[in-house]
Design a protein around this motif. Structure first.
Motif, short mmCIF file in Angstrom:
data_model
loop_
_atom_site.label_atom_id
_atom_site.label_comp_id
_atom_site.label_asym_id
_atom_site.label_seq_id
_atom_site.Cartn_x
_atom_site.Cartn_y
_atom_site.Cartn_z
N VAL A 14 50.12 38.71 57.24
CA VAL A 14 49.73 39.47 56.05
C VAL A 14 48.91 38.58 55.13
O VAL A 14 47.84 38.97 54.66
N GLN A 15 49.39 37.37 54.86
CA GLN A 15 48.65 36.45 53.98
C GLN A 15 47.27 36.14 54.56
O GLN A 15 46.28 36.14 53.85
N ALA A 16 47.20 35.89 55.86
CA ALA A 16 45.92 35.61 56.51
C ALA A 16 44.98 36.81 56.40
O ALA A 16 43.78 36.63 56.17
N ALA A 17 45.51 38.01 56.55
CA ALA A 17 44.69 39.21 56.44
C ALA A 17 44.17 39.38 55.01
O ALA A 17 43.02 39.79 54.81
N LEU A 18 45.00 39.08 54.03
CA LEU A 18 44.56 39.14 52.62
C LEU A 18 43.41 38.16 52.38
O LEU A 18 42.38 38.52 51.80
N ILE A 19 43.57 36.95 52.86
CA ILE A 19 42.54 35.92 52.68
C ILE A 19 41.25 36.33 53.39
O ILE A 19 40.16 36.26 52.82
N ALA A 20 41.39 36.80 54.64
CA ALA A 20 40.22 37.21 55.42
C ALA A 20 39.46 38.36 54.76
O ALA A 20 38.23 38.45 54.87
N ALA A 21 40.18 39.22 54.05
CA ALA A 21 39.55 40.36 53.38
C ALA A 21 38.97 39.98 52.02
O ALA A 21 38.39 40.81 51.34
N GLY A 112 47.69 43.43 58.20
CA GLY A 112 48.28 42.35 58.99
C GLY A 112 48.88 42.84 60.30
O GLY A 112 49.73 42.19 60.88
N HIS A 113 48.39 43.98 60.77
CA HIS A 113 48.89 44.58 62.01
C HIS A 113 48.04 44.12 63.20
O HIS A 113 46.92 43.65 63.00
N PRO A 114 48.54 44.31 64.42
CA PRO A 114 47.74 43.94 65.59
C PRO A 114 46.38 44.64 65.65
O PRO A 114 45.40 44.06 66.10
N ALA A 115 46.32 45.88 65.17
CA ALA A 115 45.07 46.64 65.09
C ALA A 115 45.13 47.49 63.83
O ALA A 115 46.22 47.90 63.41
N ARG A 116 43.98 47.76 63.24
CA ARG A 116 43.95 48.59 62.02
C ARG A 116 44.40 50.01 62.37
O ARG A 116 43.97 50.58 63.37
N LEU A 117 45.27 50.55 61.54
CA LEU A 117 45.81 51.89 61.76
C LEU A 117 45.15 52.88 60.79
O LEU A 117 44.80 52.50 59.67
N VAL A 152 41.34 46.32 51.64
CA VAL A 152 42.00 45.47 52.63
C VAL A 152 42.73 46.27 53.72
O VAL A 152 42.92 45.77 54.82
N SER A 153 43.12 47.51 53.41
CA SER A 153 43.85 48.32 54.38
C SER A 153 42.96 49.33 55.10
O SER A 153 43.35 49.87 56.14
N GLY A 154 41.78 49.58 54.55
CA GLY A 154 40.92 50.62 55.11
C GLY A 154 41.41 52.02 54.83
O GLY A 154 40.96 52.99 55.44
#
Length: 162
Positions: A14-21, A112-117, A152-154
């Motif tokens: 989750v933290q990595a996804a926040l940073i990446a976004a 932070g999921h394996p694929a965006r839902l 960040v979540s789409g």
């Protein structure tokens, strides 16, 4: 304890996804549980409505997310319409939740999921400048704004809360 929680794989994703976004939001480890919206609001000292409930449903055999204000319920018919899906909307079981998100019920984050839902966000959350969402563990959350949460979540912002 907080360092241990922040190092857990689901929380780190989750933290990595926040940073990446490009989010400036950082995961916070709480001493108290944030397993329910009520628990999270109490732990954070904020209004119940400022808590983002990340709910996982199954539609047409696939997992979808509803990001709903803590003081609202998800209108599942509106969720299906918002995501242009047909068929019954049912609450996902624990296995589908874990498979689709890599997280467990009570700590499911909106990213932070394996694929965006496919996801829809309750427009009523816009009442708040800052909202708090789960971050992959029942003791972890992150602060954000609704516009950033959409990014960040789409998630599509719509009227899914009632």
């Amino acid at each position: 304890m907080s360092e241990d929680l922040l190092a857990r794989p689901a929380v780190a994703r989750v933290q990595a996804a926040l940073i990446a976004a490009g989010s400036k939001g950082r995961v916070i480890a709480l001493a108290q549980t944030a397993r329910t919206a009520e628990d999270a609001a109490r732990a954070l000292g904020c209004e119940l409505g400022a808590i983002v409930k990340t709910l996982v449903f199954a539609v047409e055999g696939r997992a979808v997310l509803a990001l709903v204000a803590g003081d609202r319920r998800c209108n599942t018919m509106a969720l299906a319409r918002a995501l242009s899906l047909n068929g019954p909307v049912t609450r996902a079981d624990a296995e589908l939740v874990r498979q689709a998100t890599g997280q467990s019920i009570g700590g499911v984050a909106p990213l932070g999921h394996p694929a965006r839902l496919p996801a829809a966000i309750d427009a009523s959350l816009k009442r708040f400048t800052t909202v708090y969402a789960a971050a992959g563990h029942p003791h972890c959350v992150f602060p954000t704004s609704v516009s950033e949460l959409e990014m960040v979540s789409g998630a599509l912002s719509t009227e899914i809360g009632e």
